[in-house]
Design a protein around this motif. Structure first.
Motif, PDB file in Angstrom:
ATOM      1  N   UNK A  31      -8.905 -25.922  54.113  1.00  0.00           N
ATOM      2  CA  UNK A  31     -10.013 -24.967  54.201  1.00  0.00           C
ATOM      3  C   UNK A  31      -9.858 -24.036  53.012  1.00  0.00           C
ATOM      4  N   UNK A  32     -10.811 -23.200  52.757  1.00  0.00           N
ATOM      5  CA  UNK A  32     -10.718 -22.291  51.614  1.00  0.00           C
ATOM      6  C   UNK A  32     -10.447 -20.856  52.040  1.00  0.00           C
ATOM      7  N   UNK A  33     -10.183 -20.646  53.332  1.00  0.00           N
ATOM      8  CA  UNK A  33      -9.916 -19.302  53.832  1.00  0.00           C
ATOM      9  C   UNK A  33      -8.518 -18.846  53.434  1.00  0.00           C
ATOM     10  N   UNK A  34      -8.398 -17.550  53.153  1.00  0.00           N
ATOM     11  CA  UNK A  34      -7.111 -16.968  52.777  1.00  0.00           C
ATOM     12  C   UNK A  34      -6.674 -15.982  53.862  1.00  0.00           C
ATOM     13  N   UNK A  35      -5.582 -15.298  53.608  1.00  0.00           N
ATOM     14  CA  UNK A  35      -5.059 -14.335  54.577  1.00  0.00           C
ATOM     15  C   UNK A  35      -5.930 -13.087  54.706  1.00  0.00           C
ATOM     16  N   UNK A  36      -6.895 -12.921  53.831  1.00  0.00           N
ATOM     17  CA  UNK A  36      -7.802 -11.773  53.887  1.00  0.00           C
ATOM     18  C   UNK A  36      -9.188 -12.278  54.291  1.00  0.00           C
ATOM     19  N   UNK A  37      -9.691 -11.871  55.451  1.00  0.00           N
ATOM     20  CA  UNK A  37     -11.020 -12.315  55.873  1.00  0.00           C
ATOM     21  C   UNK A  37     -12.074 -12.000  54.813  1.00  0.00           C
ATOM     22  N   UNK A  38     -12.889 -12.993  54.498  1.00  0.00           N
ATOM     23  CA  UNK A  38     -13.939 -12.820  53.502  1.00  0.00           C
ATOM     24  C   UNK A  38     -13.503 -13.140  52.090  1.00  0.00           C
ATOM     25  N   UNK A  39     -12.225 -13.489  51.905  1.00  0.00           N
ATOM     26  CA  UNK A  39     -11.727 -13.903  50.591  1.00  0.00           C
ATOM     27  C   UNK A  39     -11.391 -15.380  50.674  1.00  0.00           C
ATOM     28  N   UNK A  40     -11.960 -16.157  49.751  1.00  0.00           N
ATOM     29  CA  UNK A  40     -11.809 -17.608  49.749  1.00  0.00           C
ATOM     30  C   UNK A  40     -11.222 -18.052  48.412  1.00  0.00           C
ATOM     31  N   UNK A  61     -17.130 -25.948  48.873  1.00  0.00           N
ATOM     32  CA  UNK A  61     -16.700 -25.623  50.233  1.00  0.00           C
ATOM     33  C   UNK A  61     -16.487 -24.116  50.374  1.00  0.00           C
ATOM     34  N   UNK A  62     -15.895 -23.508  49.353  1.00  0.00           N
ATOM     35  CA  UNK A  62     -15.669 -22.061  49.397  1.00  0.00           C
ATOM     36  C   UNK A  62     -17.011 -21.329  49.470  1.00  0.00           C
ATOM     37  N   UNK A  63     -17.985 -21.774  48.684  1.00  0.00           N
ATOM     38  CA  UNK A  63     -19.307 -21.139  48.699  1.00  0.00           C
ATOM     39  C   UNK A  63     -19.955 -21.276  50.073  1.00  0.00           C
ATOM     40  N   UNK A  64     -19.862 -22.460  50.663  1.00  0.00           N
ATOM     41  CA  UNK A  64     -20.435 -22.672  51.996  1.00  0.00           C
ATOM     42  C   UNK A  64     -19.727 -21.789  53.019  1.00  0.00           C
ATOM     43  N   UNK A  65     -18.404 -21.676  52.890  1.00  0.00           N
ATOM     44  CA  UNK A  65     -17.637 -20.824  53.799  1.00  0.00           C
ATOM     45  C   UNK A  65     -18.052 -19.369  53.661  1.00  0.00           C
ATOM     46  N   UNK A  66     -18.329 -18.943  52.427  1.00  0.00           N
ATOM     47  CA  UNK A  66     -18.775 -17.565  52.200  1.00  0.00           C
ATOM     48  C   UNK A  66     -20.104 -17.308  52.882  1.00  0.00           C
ATOM     49  N   UNK A  67     -21.021 -18.255  52.771  1.00  0.00           N
ATOM     50  CA  UNK A  67     -22.330 -18.116  53.417  1.00  0.00           C
ATOM     51  C   UNK A  67     -22.148 -18.005  54.929  1.00  0.00           C
ATOM     52  N   UNK A  68     -21.282 -18.871  55.491  1.00  0.00           N
ATOM     53  CA  UNK A  68     -21.031 -18.823  56.928  1.00  0.00           C
ATOM     54  C   UNK A  68     -20.431 -17.475  57.323  1.00  0.00           C
ATOM     55  N   UNK A  69     -19.458 -17.001  56.558  1.00  0.00           N
ATOM     56  CA  UNK A  69     -18.811 -15.723  56.849  1.00  0.00           C
ATOM     57  C   UNK A  69     -19.816 -14.579  56.813  1.00  0.00           C
ATOM     58  N   UNK A  72     -22.122 -14.274  59.669  1.00  0.00           N
ATOM     59  CA  UNK A  72     -21.496 -14.016  60.960  1.00  0.00           C
ATOM     60  C   UNK A  72     -21.230 -15.275  61.762  1.00  0.00           C
ATOM     61  N   UNK A  73     -21.281 -16.438  61.097  1.00  0.00           N
ATOM     62  CA  UNK A  73     -21.027 -17.711  61.764  1.00  0.00           C
ATOM     63  C   UNK A  73     -19.544 -18.048  61.704  1.00  0.00           C
ATOM     64  N   UNK A  74     -19.144 -19.016  62.512  1.00  0.00           N
ATOM     65  CA  UNK A  74     -17.782 -19.528  62.416  1.00  0.00           C
ATOM     66  C   UNK A  74     -17.618 -20.216  61.064  1.00  0.00           C
ATOM     67  N   UNK A  75     -16.526 -19.932  60.373  1.00  0.00           N
ATOM     68  CA  UNK A  75     -16.285 -20.541  59.068  1.00  0.00           C
ATOM     69  C   UNK A  75     -15.668 -21.915  59.291  1.00  0.00           C
ATOM     70  N   UNK A  76     -16.471 -22.947  59.048  1.00  0.00           N
ATOM     71  CA  UNK A  76     -16.009 -24.330  59.255  1.00  0.00           C
ATOM     72  C   UNK A  76     -16.028 -25.137  57.968  1.00  0.00           C
ATOM     73  N   UNK A  77     -16.445 -24.536  56.862  1.00  0.00           N
ATOM     74  CA  UNK A  77     -16.487 -25.263  55.597  1.00  0.00           C
ATOM     75  C   UNK A  77     -17.765 -26.060  55.449  1.00  0.00           C
ATOM     76  N   UNK A  78     -17.693 -27.101  54.634  1.00  0.00           N
ATOM     77  CA  UNK A  78     -18.885 -27.880  54.297  1.00  0.00           C
ATOM     78  C   UNK A  78     -18.890 -29.221  55.013  1.00  0.00           C
TER      79      UNK A  78
END
Length: 105
Positions: A31-40, A61-69, A72-78
């Protein structure tokens, strides 16, 4: 963040989980999520020697995750469509990495 052959992530120390080798650590593998919410993170900031096409896919995938974040959606990637069915890009890359790792070329 352009980092070349050695990650230029020293400025993130103490702000974001960074491995001992200097690469950014994902909170969930593939996944592209890091230890800081909203940072990919993606590409060579996460793993050394990525092919450009693989780094671009991670960026997507990171861009899609950002859109989801941000939505307010669950971050599931692309996901992508093949034959009318959705496929998780993370699973495809896991399989590809396993195949490439076992290749004796």
């Amino acid at each position: 963040l352009a980092i070349g052959h050695t990650p230029n992530t020293h400025f993130l120390q103490g702000k974001l989980a960074v491995r001992a080798d200097g690469y950014i650590e994902w909170t969930t593998p593939f996944r592209t999520t890091t230890s800081v919410p909203g940072v990919f993170a993606a590409g060579n900031a996460v793993k050394p020697g990525r092919l450009a096409v693989r780094a671009m896919a991670q960026g997507k995938r990171a861009a899609r995750s950002m859109v989801q974040f941000l939505a307010g959606e669950e971050v599931v990637g692309a996901q992508f469509q093949v034959g009318g069915r959705g496929h998780d890009l993370d699973e495809v890359f896991k399989e590809a990495d396993a195949i490439l790792a076992s290749d004796s070329r």
